[in-house]
Each structure stands twice: as C-alpha cells, then as structure tokens.
Design an enzyme around this catalytic site. Structure first.
Site, mmCIF file in Angstrom:
data_model
loop_
_atom_site.group_PDB
_atom_site.id
_atom_site.type_symbol
_atom_site.label_atom_id
_atom_site.label_comp_id
_atom_site.label_asym_id
_atom_site.label_seq_id
_atom_site.Cartn_x
_atom_site.Cartn_y
_atom_site.Cartn_z
ATOM 1 N N CYS A 1 48.450 34.076 44.231
ATOM 2 C CA CYS A 1 48.535 35.420 44.815
ATOM 3 C C CYS A 1 48.657 35.348 46.338
ATOM 4 O O CYS A 1 49.148 36.287 46.952
ATOM 5 C CB CYS A 1 47.329 36.234 44.402
ATOM 6 S SG CYS A 1 45.817 35.327 44.598
ATOM 7 N N GLU B 1 56.703 40.652 45.042
ATOM 8 C CA GLU B 1 56.002 39.370 44.944
ATOM 9 C C GLU B 1 56.873 38.418 44.124
ATOM 10 O O GLU B 1 57.115 38.652 42.938
ATOM 11 C CB GLU B 1 54.663 39.577 44.236
ATOM 12 C CG GLU B 1 53.887 38.294 44.028
ATOM 13 C CD GLU B 1 52.567 38.521 43.297
ATOM 14 O OE1 GLU B 1 52.502 39.377 42.387
ATOM 15 O OE2 GLU B 1 51.603 37.821 43.638
ATOM 16 N N GLU C 1 41.817 42.571 41.695
ATOM 17 C CA GLU C 1 42.368 41.535 42.582
ATOM 18 C C GLU C 1 43.820 41.359 42.162
ATOM 19 O O GLU C 1 44.086 40.819 41.078
ATOM 20 C CB GLU C 1 41.621 40.209 42.395
ATOM 21 C CG GLU C 1 40.228 40.183 42.977
ATOM 22 C CD GLU C 1 40.225 40.089 44.492
ATOM 23 O OE1 GLU C 1 41.298 39.907 45.096
ATOM 24 O OE2 GLU C 1 39.136 40.229 45.072
ATOM 25 N N LEU C 2 44.774 41.790 42.989
ATOM 26 C CA LEU C 2 46.160 41.900 42.508
ATOM 27 C C LEU C 2 47.123 41.046 43.336
ATOM 28 O O LEU C 2 46.731 40.080 43.963
ATOM 29 C CB LEU C 2 46.552 43.380 42.493
ATOM 30 C CG LEU C 2 45.544 44.295 41.762
ATOM 31 C CD1 LEU C 2 45.926 45.750 41.892
ATOM 32 C CD2 LEU C 2 45.374 43.905 40.306
ATOM 33 N N GLY D 1 45.068 40.037 38.321
ATOM 34 C CA GLY D 1 46.385 39.955 37.702
ATOM 35 C C GLY D 1 47.391 40.776 38.481
ATOM 36 O O GLY D 1 47.231 40.995 39.684
ATOM 37 N N SER D 2 48.406 41.252 37.798
ATOM 38 C CA SER D 2 49.497 41.947 38.482
ATOM 39 C C SER D 2 49.105 43.379 38.841
ATOM 40 O O SER D 2 48.299 44.008 38.143
ATOM 41 C CB SER D 2 50.740 41.950 37.593
ATOM 42 O OG SER D 2 50.451 42.651 36.410
HETATM 43 P P1 NAD Z 1 49.172 39.982 34.312
HETATM 44 O O1 NAD Z 1 48.826 41.262 34.961
HETATM 45 O O2 NAD Z 1 50.410 39.914 33.505
HETATM 46 O O3 NAD Z 1 47.981 39.553 33.304
HETATM 47 C C1 NAD Z 1 46.659 39.409 33.753
HETATM 48 C C2 NAD Z 1 45.719 39.623 32.580
HETATM 49 O O4 NAD Z 1 45.799 40.987 32.155
HETATM 50 C C3 NAD Z 1 46.044 38.769 31.359
HETATM 51 O O5 NAD Z 1 44.855 38.316 30.774
HETATM 52 C C4 NAD Z 1 46.741 39.776 30.443
HETATM 53 O O6 NAD Z 1 46.655 39.439 29.072
HETATM 54 C C5 NAD Z 1 45.952 41.050 30.745
HETATM 55 N N1 NAD Z 1 46.609 42.307 30.396
HETATM 56 C C6 NAD Z 1 47.945 42.559 30.356
HETATM 57 N N2 NAD Z 1 48.154 43.863 29.980
HETATM 58 C C7 NAD Z 1 46.929 44.412 29.798
HETATM 59 C C8 NAD Z 1 46.474 45.712 29.434
HETATM 60 N N3 NAD Z 1 47.328 46.709 29.167
HETATM 61 N N4 NAD Z 1 45.149 45.937 29.361
HETATM 62 C C9 NAD Z 1 44.269 44.951 29.639
HETATM 63 N N5 NAD Z 1 44.632 43.701 29.987
HETATM 64 C C10 NAD Z 1 45.945 43.435 30.074
HETATM 65 O O7 NAD Z 1 49.147 38.860 35.446
HETATM 66 P P2 NAD Z 1 49.541 37.316 35.346
HETATM 67 O O8 NAD Z 1 51.021 37.208 35.178
HETATM 68 O O9 NAD Z 1 48.650 36.602 34.376
HETATM 69 O O10 NAD Z 1 49.112 36.815 36.795
HETATM 70 C C11 NAD Z 1 49.937 36.922 37.899
HETATM 71 C C12 NAD Z 1 49.507 38.048 38.808
HETATM 72 O O11 NAD Z 1 48.139 37.908 39.141
HETATM 73 C C13 NAD Z 1 50.253 38.032 40.134
HETATM 74 O O12 NAD Z 1 50.592 39.337 40.504
HETATM 75 C C14 NAD Z 1 49.228 37.454 41.086
HETATM 76 O O13 NAD Z 1 49.426 37.786 42.436
HETATM 77 C C15 NAD Z 1 47.978 38.033 40.549
HETATM 78 N N6 NAD Z 1 46.814 37.275 41.002
HETATM 79 C C16 NAD Z 1 45.983 37.837 41.918
HETATM 80 C C17 NAD Z 1 44.886 37.117 42.408
HETATM 81 C C18 NAD Z 1 43.925 37.708 43.408
HETATM 82 O O14 NAD Z 1 42.830 37.184 43.530
HETATM 83 N N7 NAD Z 1 44.280 38.760 44.119
HETATM 84 C C19 NAD Z 1 44.673 35.822 41.949
HETATM 85 C C20 NAD Z 1 45.559 35.288 41.015
HETATM 86 C C21 NAD Z 1 46.618 36.029 40.550
#
Ligand code: NAD
Length: 473
Positions: free
Chosen positions: A283, A377, A249-250, A229-230
């Site tokens: 990502c 990003e 993985e961010l 995620g982010s």
């Molecule tokens: P996000 O960080 O908003 O959410 C990801 C997950 O984290 C969701 O399931 C969300 O509900 C959960 N989450 C949010 N706050 C939390 C907390 N405090 N505690 C625990 N879990 C929590 O990301 P997004 O908007 O869903 O995805 C986009 C991001 O993901 C982009 O930055 C992208 O680059 C990244 N991404 C990275 C990869 C990689 O492999 N490096 C792949 C895909 C996406």
C-alpha cells in the site's frame, strides 16, 4: 492434498465447499482451503461472545503475545512462515523473511501496549457539582472483532489485527485473504496451540469476501470490523455497517519528491528497490516519482540502471528481488495501464513487457497526472516519473490525489524538509527515504480515500477499547 480447515472454537472444521489454492508464480497446487458460510461465522461469533463473559487478565494476554514473538523469532518457524508467504503470495523469500521479522516486532509492541494500557484521573472537583467525588476512566474491550485482511502481507497485517485485539482483551474472528490464507492459519495455530490463547478467543474463517467477509460485516454481534484492503471494498463495508466501529487501512499511490539538493544516487537506488518490492504490491509502494527538472536526466538514468539490475524470477530463489503478481488478472490490468499511458504519450524507459508470465519492472517517463498510472493505485512494478520546476509545484502534484497514506522527499535542506512535513497532506511524510518506509510501532494510516484510522499496536489497542468513566460518590 494438504487440507486447510477453518478453526472455530478450537476445532478444525472442514466445510462442504472448498477452493484449490495455487502458487501465483508457477501454478502448483498448495492446498485445498475451507470456504466458510454465514453459519460458520455465526458459530465463531457465538463462541467469542462466551469468551467475553470470562475475560483473560492482562498479565496472561501479555504473556501470550510475548510467547508468540519469541516463537516466531526461532529459526524453524520463521523460515516455515517465510516459505509459506513466498509460495502463496509470490513474495521473494528475502522480502518474506523481512515480513516475519517485522511480525515479531508487532507482537513485542502489542505485549508492551497490553501491559501499559491505562486510563486517567478525572478532576471532578474542578466543578462545584463534582466536589467530594473521585473520578477515573478505564479502557474496556469494544467486544467481538471481525478482522478482514488483504493478500499482500499474509503474516504481518494479520498480526496487526490479532495482536492488538489480544492486547485489548477482544476475541477476534479472522477472515484472511482468499489468495493467501495459509500463513494466517499458521499464525492462528501458533497462538492457540503453542502460546496458550484459549480456543474461544480466536477463530479463522477462510472464504470469499462476498460470502464469508460479508457475513462477518453483517453479523449483529460483531462490534468492530478492522479492515485492510482496497478502498472500494473498505468504504463499501463502512457504508454497510453504519452502527459498527469500522477501521479502514486502504490504498495509496505514494509520491516521492527529489529535490536537486537531495542525494539523487541514494534516491534512485532506494526507489528502484522499494517500487518493485513484492512487485509493487504494497500500500505504500512508491509509485509517483516527482523529480526536479535540474536533476531529472541524471536521476532517471540512475533509476533505470538500478531497475534493470533487479533480479526477476522464482520467489524461492535466494537472489530473486521481483516475482509474479498475485494473479494473471492483476498482471493484465497493470499491463493495460502501461499501454494506456504510452498511447497517451508516456515513454517506457525500461520494462513494460511480460517475460515468463512476469511483468518486467517498468519505468515510465513523460507521464501526466490524468493517466491511470498516476491517478490510481497501480499495485504493480511500475514507477511513473514526472518533472517539476518549483517546490510549490511538487507539493501540488504530490497532493493532487484521492489517496493520502505516505509521501516522501529527498532533500538536504532543513527548511525544505519542514515545509514538506507541513504541506504534504498524508498520514506519514518520510524525509530522505522512500514513502514505503514503515516501522510497526508507528501510528500508520491515511487520509481521504486511504482510510480512517491509525494502525500500530499502541494505536490499535486504543481503537479496540472504549472509555468507561467511573465516579465514586
Ligand atoms: P481487497 O479489498 O480485494 O480484499 C481485502 C479483503 O477483503 C480480502 O480478505 C477479501 O476477501 C475481503 N473482501 C472482499 N469483498 C468483501 C466484502 N464485500 N465484504 C467483506 N470482505 C470483503 O484487497 P486486496 O486486493 O486483498 O489488497 C490490496 C489492497 O489492500 C490495495 O488497495 C492495498 O493498497 C491495500 N492495502 C492497504 C494497506 C494499509 O495498511 N493501508 C496494507 C496492505 C494493503
């Protein structure tokens, strides 16, 4: 109304609270989805702990993974999953089909990783103290895994957590993204109901990040969090769980370099498609385009033509290549960043406007490194083109980022390619293709703010197991 329950210890669990899930493209209601509390998470973790006391043998785990790959490759389920992805993520149907095909591959490689996971023989008698002893290592599961996934690959990035966890012998509790939980729930049903995974080995607890996700992170009996995620959320989890194994993985703002000796035409076509695939919400979506000044004019002209040829619209239409961003908030944020860039002197070569709720694929020129479209990003359909005079300058511009997932370079010169691999400070350097390229068996991951791990079945299984040394005296 289609009610989507949580799945805990084999039971479909309806929760007191729920959220209405809508399609990002046209706002149609897709489902009413359970919202789990810390209590639900605890039930799932307790069942997982019980599973660990009765391990599944390797051959059974490998068979479950093989069955999942076979079943997902069948056309009925493949199409059902692709349509679900298209609806909940607004991912164009053909791009969604590619995600399903990749997911088959993820399960196949996880089965291979499961069958071949092994230890080593320790040369104990290489020291006097070890004389007469035999030593070896085995790999044992780390324990209960909490998997937290993002919205943009609701099938394959869930598979990149579940498949290696099964291969490693770890029970797993999945918290899918709240915007796209349906495909992950379907994958869990496949594993549990059709592939023979016993109920205590996989649980799905849909809900918000701040409540359900945080409960998983805080739970004392979860040994490892695997998060995609982010960076903001990911590094926050790292800080909140110092005693857990946390793999991250961010995000990224992937650069690609176009050298004058590279295939400029091929680069323009590939970059137009890859920068706008799933509207730039990957990502490794190519974002920063660094082009040598000698070919800048020709390249930009071809890039703009290729971007303007992209078909924008309904994700379920066969021809669509670009559709809506995940929500209106994301669209407004990206539009603001484009406006901020043009206010600062950048030019819109194409796009920049919103039509029928969809941000048009956009190419910006005359950008500077301090603009958010270069520095952050974007996660939207925006390509930022910058020119450079020398290869050294291109490397410097590419490396001038807090992210470090993938970079790419187009060149026909072997020495330039070698130097790029050596000097570009990223988890992956893709030569003569876009940085958006990935195969699922690769060790995939980033440096700096982009993460702290490598994902891909073989590497994830190592992360999800720990070394135990055995000494026979
Ligand atoms: P996000 O960080 O908003 O959410 C990801 C997950 O984290 C969701 O399931 C969300 O509900 C959960 N989450 C949010 N706050 C939390 C907390 N405090 N505690 C625990 N879990 C929590 O990301 P997004 O908007 O869903 O995805 C986009 C991001 O993901 C982009 O930055 C992208 O680059 C990244 N991404 C990275 C990869 C990689 O492999 N490096 C792949 C895909 C996406």
């Amino acid at each position: 109304m289609n009610l989507q329950t949580a799945r805990i210890d084999g039971e479909d669990v309806a929760t007191d609270a729920s959220t209405t899930l809508r399609a990002p493209y046209d706002g149609r209601e897709l489902a009413e989805v359970a919202a789990c509390t810390a209590e639900h998470v605890d039930r799932a973790v307790q069942a997982s702990l019980a599973a660990l006391r009765d391990p599944l043998p390797t051959w059974r785990r490998a068979e479950i993974l093989d069955r999942a790959a076979e079943r997902l490759a069948e056309s009925d389920l493949a199409e059902e999953c692709a349509r679900t992805i298209a609806l909940e993520a607004a991912k164009p149907i053909n791009t969604a089909r590619t995600e399903v095909t990749r997911c088959v591959s993820t399960f196949r490689f996880a089965a291979a990783a499961c069958r071949t996971l092994t230890g080593e023989v320790l040369p104990l008698d290489a020291s006097a103290a070890g004389e007469g002893r035999l030593g070896l290592t085995i790999r044992v599961p780390v324990g209960v895994i909490g998997a937290i996934t993002p919205f943009n690959f609701p099938l394959n990035l869930v598979a990149h957590k579940l498949a290696p966890a099964i291969a490693a012998g770890c029970p797993v509790v999945l918290k899918p993204a709240q915007q796209t939980p349906l495909t992950g729930l379907r994958l869990a049903r496949l594993l549990l109901d059709e592939c023979g995974l016993p109920p205590a080995w996989l649980h799905v607890v849909p809900g918000s990040g701040s409540e359900t996700g945080a409960a998983l992170v805080d739970h004392d009996d979860v040994a490892m969090i695997t998060f995609t995620g982010s960076p903001e959320v990911g590094w926050g989890i790292r800080g909140a769980a110092p005693r857990k194994h946390v793999s991250l993985e961010l995000g990224n703002n992937a650069p690609v370099i176009i050298q004058p000796d590279g295939d400029v035409e091929a680069a323009a076509k590939k970059i137009a498609a890859a920068g706008n695939s799933h509207a730039g919400q990957s990502c490794i979506s190519v974002q920063r385009v660094l082009v040598h000044e000698d070919v800048e004019e020709a390249f930009t002209r071809q890039l703009v033509a290729a971007v303007e040829a992209l078909v924008v619209g309904d994700p379920l239409e066969e021809d669509t290549q670009v559709s809506a961003l995940i929500d209106a908030g994301a669209r407004d944020r990206v539009s603001d960043w484009v406006r901020e860039a043009t206010d600062g002197g950048a030019s819109v070569a194409t796009g920049g406007d919103v039509r029928d709720g969809i941000l048009s694929p956009t190419v910006l020129t005359d950008v500077r490194g301090d603009m958010r479209v270069c520095r952050e990003e974007v996660f939207g359909p925006v390509l930022a083109v910058q020119s450079y005079a020398s290869l050294e300058e291109a490397f410097e511009l590419a490396n001038d980022t807090r992210y470090g997932l993938h970079a790419g370079i187009y060149t026909s010169d072997l020495e330039t390619a070698r130097r790029a691999v050596q000097h570009l400070s990223f988890g992956g350097v893709i030569v003569n293709d876009v940085p958006t390229w990935r195969a699922d068996q690769m060790p995939y991951g980033g440096e700096r703010d982009s993460g702290n791990t490598r994902e891909g079945p073989f590497h994830s299984v190592l992360e999800m197991t720990t070394i135990r040394s055995a000494v026979f005296s």
